[in-house]
Design an enzyme around this catalytic site. Structure first.
Site, PDB file in Angstrom:
ATOM      1  N   ASN A  22     -17.318  -2.759  22.723  1.00 64.22           N
ATOM      2  CA  ASN A  22     -18.668  -3.330  22.681  1.00 64.22           C
ATOM      3  C   ASN A  22     -18.670  -4.859  22.597  1.00 64.22           C
ATOM      4  O   ASN A  22     -19.676  -5.473  22.266  1.00 64.22           O
ATOM      5  CB  ASN A  22     -19.495  -2.722  21.534  1.00 64.22           C
ATOM      6  CG  ASN A  22     -18.924  -3.081  20.177  1.00 64.22           C
ATOM      7  OD1 ASN A  22     -17.813  -3.635  20.109  1.00 64.22           O
ATOM      8  ND2 ASN A  22     -19.646  -2.786  19.121  1.00 64.22           N
ATOM      9  N   ASP A  97      -7.019   8.634   7.167  1.00 58.64           N
ATOM     10  CA  ASP A  97      -6.379   8.017   6.020  1.00 58.64           C
ATOM     11  C   ASP A  97      -7.265   8.277   4.809  1.00 58.64           C
ATOM     12  O   ASP A  97      -8.449   7.954   4.824  1.00 58.64           O
ATOM     13  CB  ASP A  97      -6.281   6.495   6.260  1.00 58.64           C
ATOM     14  CG  ASP A  97      -4.958   5.942   5.825  1.00 58.64           C
ATOM     15  OD1 ASP A  97      -4.553   6.257   4.705  1.00 58.64           O
ATOM     16  OD2 ASP A  97      -4.347   5.190   6.600  1.00 58.64           O
ATOM     17  N   ASP A 199      -3.095   7.709   1.090  1.00 60.47           N
ATOM     18  CA  ASP A 199      -2.684   6.352   0.741  1.00 60.47           C
ATOM     19  C   ASP A 199      -2.249   6.244  -0.726  1.00 60.47           C
ATOM     20  O   ASP A 199      -2.933   6.757  -1.621  1.00 60.47           O
ATOM     21  CB  ASP A 199      -3.884   5.418   0.986  1.00 60.47           C
ATOM     22  CG  ASP A 199      -3.522   3.956   0.819  1.00 60.47           C
ATOM     23  OD1 ASP A 199      -2.808   3.450   1.695  1.00 60.47           O
ATOM     24  OD2 ASP A 199      -3.945   3.340  -0.167  1.00 60.47           O
ATOM     25  N   GLU A 256       1.644   9.027   1.157  1.00 57.94           N
ATOM     26  CA  GLU A 256       2.316   7.731   1.120  1.00 57.94           C
ATOM     27  C   GLU A 256       2.798   7.508  -0.312  1.00 57.94           C
ATOM     28  O   GLU A 256       1.988   7.458  -1.249  1.00 57.94           O
ATOM     29  CB  GLU A 256       1.349   6.618   1.535  1.00 57.94           C
ATOM     30  CG  GLU A 256       2.100   5.323   1.790  1.00 57.94           C
ATOM     31  CD  GLU A 256       1.290   4.070   1.473  1.00 57.94           C
ATOM     32  OE1 GLU A 256       1.615   3.023   2.043  1.00 57.94           O
ATOM     33  OE2 GLU A 256       0.350   4.121   0.649  1.00 57.94           O
ATOM     34  N   HIS A 326       1.544  -0.466  10.087  1.00 57.85           N
ATOM     35  CA  HIS A 326       0.626  -1.596   9.922  1.00 57.85           C
ATOM     36  C   HIS A 326       0.924  -2.429   8.675  1.00 57.85           C
ATOM     37  O   HIS A 326       0.267  -3.443   8.453  1.00 57.85           O
ATOM     38  CB  HIS A 326      -0.810  -1.074   9.862  1.00 57.85           C
ATOM     39  CG  HIS A 326      -1.064  -0.290   8.601  1.00 57.85           C
ATOM     40  ND1 HIS A 326      -0.618   1.005   8.425  1.00 57.85           N
ATOM     41  CD2 HIS A 326      -1.667  -0.623   7.446  1.00 57.85           C
ATOM     42  CE1 HIS A 326      -0.950   1.420   7.217  1.00 57.85           C
ATOM     43  NE2 HIS A 326      -1.596   0.455   6.603  1.00 57.85           N
ATOM     44  N   ASP A 327       1.872  -1.980   7.856  1.00 58.50           N
ATOM     45  CA  ASP A 327       2.223  -2.740   6.648  1.00 58.50           C
ATOM     46  C   ASP A 327       3.547  -3.467   6.795  1.00 58.50           C
ATOM     47  O   ASP A 327       4.067  -4.018   5.813  1.00 58.50           O
ATOM     48  CB  ASP A 327       2.350  -1.794   5.444  1.00 58.50           C
ATOM     49  CG  ASP A 327       1.004  -1.296   4.963  1.00 58.50           C
ATOM     50  OD1 ASP A 327       0.003  -2.016   5.142  1.00 58.50           O
ATOM     51  OD2 ASP A 327       0.957  -0.177   4.426  1.00 58.50           O
TER      52      ASP A 327
END
Ligand code: NOJ
Length: 556
Positions: A22, A97, A199, A256, A326-327
């Site tokens: 968008n 998540d 998480d 996690e 992503h960490d």
């Protein structure tokens, strides 16, 4: 574990950076829908979405302010429903998540909780009185820097936040709070979601009393996980969660579990007292930690990486296998060579990781060999951890350039930059300026380029995924390390009855000699995959491996 779970190949999507449809510079659900054929073609069959719930995005969505709403920057609930439907049409499972160690401070529960000591939500969070001098209840630090305690005047108390100040920790001792979370989980599962990545789940059970703790790694506060990692009631909670929620659905659950040993990890996946299907552990992510912990400019040693991975392979019946997410920084920059041997090393690392026993996890962009980013200055970073760490290192007396170099090396933002779809404006990610800098190398490293090349990293992943999902030995075979002391080569077998798959990967940028141990010189073995097209077809006694060469032999 069900067959679909054992055959699962997880593809992790970081929605902010996947695909924007968008034109606001932020990825969205419609973008994920648009790219589902790309994921299908790769062969992944489970998609894990990092949080897409309503959130002020202090920690990019790991700070949820409303568990049952979609953050409007990603789209609407209708978009989400459509995404589930389309994933299922394509036989892809969708995993969300689940962030239940903490919420955002903007969540209604917290807003109420902080008002007084005697309302419905008062004990939904962890509140403690100040020490007699008014200071914080203990010297515990937050994972992102600073104290883990924050004072609230209305209550005259401190609340605990193991992560950012705006991420207060939930109090799992409250039965009502737990039930509210279970209801929320059912809300998503009833929509057809196929599971959760939970998480920070190893941290949910907190100590009753918070004493001052020892200070390590040259820090100013005690480590955030001290006393909270694998706490006393953790398994009680997880068993309850399984009974109340997971056991009622056919779902995959991945915990996690920071700061968890293999022995502790076994408890999570113990079949007699069901909790979760698998854990996502971190020990091998510590191999390049330095004086200040995670943020360092050290290079890992193969022996440390291998020892850690092998320890976990040998300790658990089932693992999750990954080198990046992503960490973490980009895996090819951290464990391979993101310059001269980018392609070879990215393929070899994928091979070594995905053929171990367990569930492989691919982070978006690794399948095209995306690299760390040449951030030029601090203000190009978006991650709260990058800023706090820089400030901390400078306060410790490090020269500003060195502090920046360390942050650049390890920042989580390295892997959070937009997916590189093509070599056009903004890498085809968005028509607008993206929320975070795009890696300058998108003109060379991008999906379009990759799909044109039959020998690409992506096509190597496709082949690996076929092996991993189709060959029983790759799923159920026992894992055995070979040549444990080799300084350049990581090699192992997977064995199922008479079937032997041998995986060899060189971590050297030079030519190295590798001798196949006697007991596995199986003459029937043929090469089934390699990252050099002229690697030996048959298994000989000695192999000379070129830089980052990786070969898989199979006797089937
Ligand atoms: C682990 C997540 O992967 C990370 O991105 C987040 O910052 C922390 N947990 C806190 O939720």
């Amino acid at each position: 574990m069900n067959d679909w779970k054992k055959r699962g190949i997880i593809y992790e999507i970081y929605p902010q950076s996947f695909k924007d449809t968008n034109g606001d510079g932020i990825g969205d659900l419609k973008g994920i829908i648009e790219k589902l054929p790309y994921i299908k073609k790769l062969g992944a069959n489970i998609v894990w979405l990092t949080p897409i719930y309503q959130s002020p995005l202090i920690d990019n969505g790991y700070d949820i302010s409303d568990y049952t709403k979609i953050n409007p920057i990603y789209g609407t609930m209708d978009d989400f429903n459509r995404l589930i439907e389309l994933c299922h049409e394509k036989e892809i499972k969708l995993v969300m998540d689940l962030v239940v160690n903490h919420t955002s401070d903007q969540a209604k529960w917290f807003q109420e909780s902080k008002k007084s000591r005697n309302n419905k939500y008062s004990d939904y969070y962890i509140w403690r009185d100040p020490k007699s001098d008014g200071s914080a209840p203990s010297n515990l630090g937050s994972a992102f820097g600073g104290s883990a305690w924050e004072y609230v005047k209305e209550r005259g108390q401190y609340y605990l936040h193991l992560f950012a100040k705006k991420q207060p920790d939930l109090n799992w001792e409250s039965t009502e709070m737990r039930q509210s979370l279970y209801d929320m989980m059912k809300f998503w599962l009833d929509k057809g979601v196929d599971g959760f990545r939970l998480d920070s789940i190893s941290l949910i059970s907190k100590p009753n009393v918070f004493d001052d703790v020892p200070i390590e790694d040259n820090k100013n506060y005690g480590a955030y996980y001290y006393g909270s990692s694998n706490g006393t009631s953790l398994h009680e909670y997880l068993q309850e969660m399984n009974r109340e929620v997971f056991s009622k659905y056919d779902v995959i659950t991945i915990g996690e579990t920071p700061h968890t040993t293999p022995k502790q990890a076994q408890k999570y996946i113990n079949l007699e007292k069901p909790e979760l299907d698998m854990v996502l552990q971190f020990e091998h992510m510590h191999v390049d930690y330095g004086e200040y912990g995670r943020y360092s400019d050290l290079r890992f040693k193969l022996s440390d990486l291998r020892n850690s991975l092998v320890k976990w392979q040998n300790s658990l019946t089932w693992n999750t296998n990954y080198l990046g997410n992503h960490d973490q920084p980009r895996l090819v920059s951290r464990f391979g060579d993101d310059d001269k041997y980018r392609i070879e090393s990215a393929k070899m690392l994928a091979m070594i990781t995905m053929l171990q026993k367990g569930t492989p996890m691919i982070f978006q962009g690794d399948e095209i060999g995306m690299t760390n980013v040449a951030f030029e200055s601090l203000n190009q970073f978006k991650d709260i951890e990058a800023y706090n760490t820089y400030e901390f290192l400078v306060k410790k007396g490090l020269n500003k350039d060195i502090a920046l170099k360390i942050v650049k090396n390890k920042s989580r933002d390295n892997s959070r930059t937009p997916m590189q779809w093509n070599n056009e404006k903004n890498a085809g990610f968005s028509t607008a300026n993206p929320w975070i800098k795009i890696n300058n190398n998108y003109d060379k490293i991008n999906v379009n380029e990759t799909l044109r090349d039959e020998d690409s990293i992506y096509s190597f992943y496709q082949k690996l995924i076929k092996i991993r999902t189709k060959l029983k030995v790759a799923i159920d075979g026992d894992f055995n390390l070979i040549s444990a002391d080799d300084s350049s080569v990581f090699a192992y077998t997977r064995i199922l009855k008479d079937r032997q798959m041998l995986v060899i990967g060189s971590f050297s940028n030079k030519k190295v000699k590798f001798e196949i141990p006697n007991n596995i010189r199986n003459k029937e073995s043929k090469r089934i995959l390699s990252n050099y097209d002229d690697s030996p077809q048959n298994l000989s006694d000695i192999i000379y491996l070129r830089p980052y060469e990786g070969i898989v032999f199979d006797n089937g």
